[in-house]
Design a protein around this motif. Sequence first.
Motif, PDB file in Angstrom:
ATOM      1  N   LYS A  31      -1.907  -2.552  -7.924  1.00  0.00           N
ATOM      2  CA  LYS A  31      -1.372  -3.564  -7.017  1.00  0.00           C
ATOM      3  C   LYS A  31      -1.894  -3.243  -5.624  1.00  0.00           C
ATOM      4  CE  LYS A  31       2.863  -5.915  -5.523  1.00  0.00           C
ATOM      5  NZ  LYS A  31       4.342  -5.909  -5.544  1.00  0.00           N
ATOM      6  N   VAL A  32      -2.724  -4.149  -5.089  1.00  0.00           N
ATOM      7  CA  VAL A  32      -3.484  -3.842  -3.878  1.00  0.00           C
ATOM      8  C   VAL A  32      -3.244  -4.903  -2.813  1.00  0.00           C
ATOM      9  CG1 VAL A  32      -5.788  -3.401  -2.927  1.00  0.00           C
ATOM     10  CG2 VAL A  32      -5.260  -2.731  -5.285  1.00  0.00           C
ATOM     11  N   ALA A  33      -3.185  -4.451  -1.570  1.00  0.00           N
ATOM     12  CA  ALA A  33      -3.132  -5.357  -0.424  1.00  0.00           C
ATOM     13  C   ALA A  33      -4.142  -4.892   0.611  1.00  0.00           C
ATOM     14  CB  ALA A  33      -1.740  -5.409   0.176  1.00  0.00           C
ATOM     15  N   LEU A  34      -4.545  -5.830   1.463  1.00  0.00           N
ATOM     16  CA  LEU A  34      -5.529  -5.518   2.502  1.00  0.00           C
ATOM     17  C   LEU A  34      -5.166  -6.270   3.771  1.00  0.00           C
ATOM     18  CD1 LEU A  34      -9.371  -5.284   2.188  1.00  0.00           C
ATOM     19  CD2 LEU A  34      -8.394  -6.844   3.889  1.00  0.00           C
ATOM     20  N   ALA A  35      -5.298  -5.589   4.900  1.00  0.00           N
ATOM     21  CA  ALA A  35      -5.050  -6.221   6.197  1.00  0.00           C
ATOM     22  C   ALA A  35      -6.323  -6.223   7.022  1.00  0.00           C
ATOM     23  CB  ALA A  35      -3.951  -5.478   6.949  1.00  0.00           C
ATOM     24  N   GLU A  36      -6.601  -7.351   7.660  1.00  0.00           N
ATOM     25  CA  GLU A  36      -7.756  -7.476   8.555  1.00  0.00           C
ATOM     26  C   GLU A  36      -7.336  -8.308   9.758  1.00  0.00           C
ATOM     27  OE1 GLU A  36     -10.721  -7.565  10.788  1.00  0.00           O
ATOM     28  OE2 GLU A  36     -11.039  -6.395   8.943  1.00  0.00           O
ATOM     29  N   THR A 111      -3.673 -10.453   0.795  1.00  0.00           N
ATOM     30  CA  THR A 111      -4.280 -10.220   2.105  1.00  0.00           C
ATOM     31  C   THR A 111      -3.321 -10.581   3.232  1.00  0.00           C
ATOM     32  OG1 THR A 111      -5.305 -12.419   2.045  1.00  0.00           O
ATOM     33  CG2 THR A 111      -6.639 -10.551   1.289  1.00  0.00           C
ATOM     34  N   PHE A 112      -3.455  -9.845   4.328  1.00  0.00           N
ATOM     35  CA  PHE A 112      -2.688 -10.081   5.541  1.00  0.00           C
ATOM     36  C   PHE A 112      -3.661 -10.237   6.703  1.00  0.00           C
ATOM     37  CE2 PHE A 112       0.045  -7.634   2.745  1.00  0.00           C
ATOM     38  CZ  PHE A 112       1.288  -8.246   2.869  1.00  0.00           C
ATOM     39  N   ASP A 113      -3.622 -11.382   7.358  1.00  0.00           N
ATOM     40  CA  ASP A 113      -4.447 -11.587   8.553  1.00  0.00           C
ATOM     41  C   ASP A 113      -3.676 -11.025   9.741  1.00  0.00           C
ATOM     42  OD1 ASP A 113      -6.234 -12.802   6.913  1.00  0.00           O
ATOM     43  OD2 ASP A 113      -5.778 -14.843   7.560  1.00  0.00           O
ATOM     44  N   ALA A 114      -3.744  -9.719   9.883  1.00  0.00           N
ATOM     45  CA  ALA A 114      -2.926  -9.035  10.878  1.00  0.00           C
ATOM     46  C   ALA A 114      -3.515  -7.675  11.192  1.00  0.00           C
ATOM     47  CB  ALA A 114      -1.493  -8.866  10.351  1.00  0.00           C
ATOM     48  N   ARG A 115      -3.152  -7.151  12.356  1.00  0.00           N
ATOM     49  CA  ARG A 115      -3.523  -5.782  12.708  1.00  0.00           C
ATOM     50  C   ARG A 115      -2.537  -4.837  12.035  1.00  0.00           C
ATOM     51  NH1 ARG A 115      -6.466  -2.726  16.062  1.00  0.00           N
ATOM     52  NH2 ARG A 115      -5.557  -0.807  16.909  1.00  0.00           N
ATOM     53  N   ALA A 116      -3.063  -3.717  11.549  1.00  0.00           N
ATOM     54  CA  ALA A 116      -2.203  -2.748  10.861  1.00  0.00           C
ATOM     55  C   ALA A 116      -2.298  -1.392  11.536  1.00  0.00           C
ATOM     56  CB  ALA A 116      -2.632  -2.629   9.396  1.00  0.00           C
ATOM     57  N   ARG A 117      -1.184  -0.667  11.521  1.00  0.00           N
ATOM     58  CA  ARG A 117      -1.177   0.698  12.031  1.00  0.00           C
ATOM     59  C   ARG A 117      -0.310   1.558  11.114  1.00  0.00           C
ATOM     60  NH1 ARG A 117       2.809   2.634  15.200  1.00  0.00           N
ATOM     61  NH2 ARG A 117       1.307   3.718  16.554  1.00  0.00           N
ATOM     62  N   LEU A 118      -0.604   2.851  11.083  1.00  0.00           N
ATOM     63  CA  LEU A 118       0.175   3.764  10.248  1.00  0.00           C
ATOM     64  C   LEU A 118       1.486   4.113  10.935  1.00  0.00           C
ATOM     65  CD1 LEU A 118      -2.147   4.110   8.263  1.00  0.00           C
ATOM     66  CD2 LEU A 118      -1.870   6.585   8.470  1.00  0.00           C
ATOM     67  N   LYS A 119       2.569   4.010  10.154  1.00  0.00           N
ATOM     68  CA  LYS A 119       3.857   4.478  10.666  1.00  0.00           C
ATOM     69  C   LYS A 119       4.145   5.882  10.159  1.00  0.00           C
ATOM     70  CE  LYS A 119       8.658   3.086  11.257  1.00  0.00           C
ATOM     71  NZ  LYS A 119       9.697   2.063  10.961  1.00  0.00           N
ATOM     72  N   ASP A 120       3.773   6.104   8.900  1.00  0.00           N
ATOM     73  CA  ASP A 120       3.834   7.445   8.329  1.00  0.00           C
ATOM     74  C   ASP A 120       2.867   7.501   7.154  1.00  0.00           C
ATOM     75  OD1 ASP A 120       5.181   6.477   5.942  1.00  0.00           O
ATOM     76  OD2 ASP A 120       7.066   6.523   7.051  1.00  0.00           O
ATOM     77  N   ALA A 121       2.952   8.551   6.359  1.00  0.00           N
ATOM     78  CA  ALA A 121       1.978   8.784   5.284  1.00  0.00           C
ATOM     79  C   ALA A 121       1.940   7.682   4.239  1.00  0.00           C
ATOM     80  CB  ALA A 121       2.270  10.121   4.608  1.00  0.00           C
ATOM     81  N   HIS A 122       2.998   6.894   4.131  1.00  0.00           N
ATOM     82  CA  HIS A 122       3.046   5.851   3.107  1.00  0.00           C
ATOM     83  C   HIS A 122       3.458   4.481   3.658  1.00  0.00           C
ATOM     84  CE1 HIS A 122       2.435   8.569  -0.313  1.00  0.00           C
ATOM     85  NE2 HIS A 122       3.254   9.415   0.291  1.00  0.00           N
ATOM     86  N   THR A 123       3.561   4.351   4.968  1.00  0.00           N
ATOM     87  CA  THR A 123       4.069   3.106   5.546  1.00  0.00           C
ATOM     88  C   THR A 123       3.073   2.519   6.537  1.00  0.00           C
ATOM     89  OG1 THR A 123       6.324   3.971   5.360  1.00  0.00           O
ATOM     90  CG2 THR A 123       6.014   2.008   6.706  1.00  0.00           C
TER      91      THR A 123
END
Length: 483
Positions: A31-36, A111-123
Amino acid sequence: MSDFDYDLFVIGGGSGGVRAARVAAAETGAKVALAEEDRYGGTCVIRGCVPKKLMVFASGYGALADEARAYGWDMQDGAFDWAAFHTRLNAELDRLEGVYRRLLANAGVETFDARARLKDAHTVALSTGQEVTAKHILIATGGRPVRPDLPNAGLGIVSDDIFHLETLPKSILIVGGGYIACEFACILNGLGVEVTQYYRGAQILRGFDDEARGLVAEMMHEKGVNLHLGTNIVEMASATEDHVLSHAGTGSDAAMGGAAIKGSGDSARKGPIWVKSTNGTEKVFDVVMFATGRDPNTQGMGLHEAGIELGRRGEIVVDGYSQTAVPSVYAIGDVTNRVNLTPVAIREGMAFVETVFKGNPTPVDHDLIASAIFTQPEMGTVGLSEEDAREQEAIEVYCTSFRPMQSAFADRPDRVLMKLVVSKSSRKVLGCHIVAPNAGELIQLAGIAVKMGATKEDFDRTVAVHPTMAEELVTMRRAMRSG
């Protein structure tokens, strides 16, 4: 039932990230998601390899009429229509972005048309306000062009902006001596722009074979690029009317116009620009373009806070399996600043899927990667330069430079170079360097032989294809240099 929203969350929709996401989803059922945050396809498809190569093609047609006349054709010179080409170029990039989106959708990737940042190791926190969790996170955010630390550097453009020019400038100053600077110098020169190039070093294309890059520089001069080595900008400013009038005919059309840029975040920027250089000259250019390096896209992503180690230039530090200091987080492509080439990012993405989702630990092989520089003529290279090989072991150098048949018949000055760097002890070909039209196509095939460990005698046993430029690679019998 999984404790996470996704098995894999990919940050970055470039070639590497998209390949990893869709293969993991389609071939392993993950189950995969991608943000760009920007356009799908990344640097290569949207603002790099693809549009640049199309511009290379466009720039090559200008010289064809003159050469055709030497071959008996009654062909007249024509004018280049930037607006027509630019419209078609944008349509092609739109088409390719659509292809990337469909590949992800067909593989079942969300897919998410959004900026992504790490909150922690899994979030992962998205700019939409959502937060999602994933068992594995893959960062594939690529790199970005940087401007030098120079007052008024914001007046200049970077390579990304070239594709947003609404009109071609009459004159441009390109600052830098790497492959991006040299490629665009050749492209714009071929499209009829008056091109000046400043590079602070002693020779362009640092790190490549000296003989090969020397021939590229010579041919750039021959074709009309005003190349200044050992030269940099001291000052730059928006040109006043007095600047323009006093420098009319030396880099500007003496009109307070310049080239407008649209859609790149600098839509209001226009030339002309006054520049003072380290060689003492002052000149006015319609556009100044900085091609002075690229940095990994890691800013504002929460990586340091999440425990991910970053290098001196902000690159993500990874091991041979693309794993970061945080076991659940991996990174591939230019953001790791290893070998910054699109096919390498794709290979790294495939190796990641093999390692993490197919239970087949696969290190990435960064050895003997062929590459091409799309100057005019092109340079293709694989393996060690003559200089690097000499520091490693005793070598023999087989090389030849000549005017190919097509150019010689038309009485054009274009020269090509074919070069093999050979180990004296093992006889293996340690490096192959080609400067010639379509050198990128040639080096792809030569790269197979070098990667397989072919010896000079293997090349010698190969019967030549005649008459071709490339036959020289298998007909050189006498070493030109050794040591």
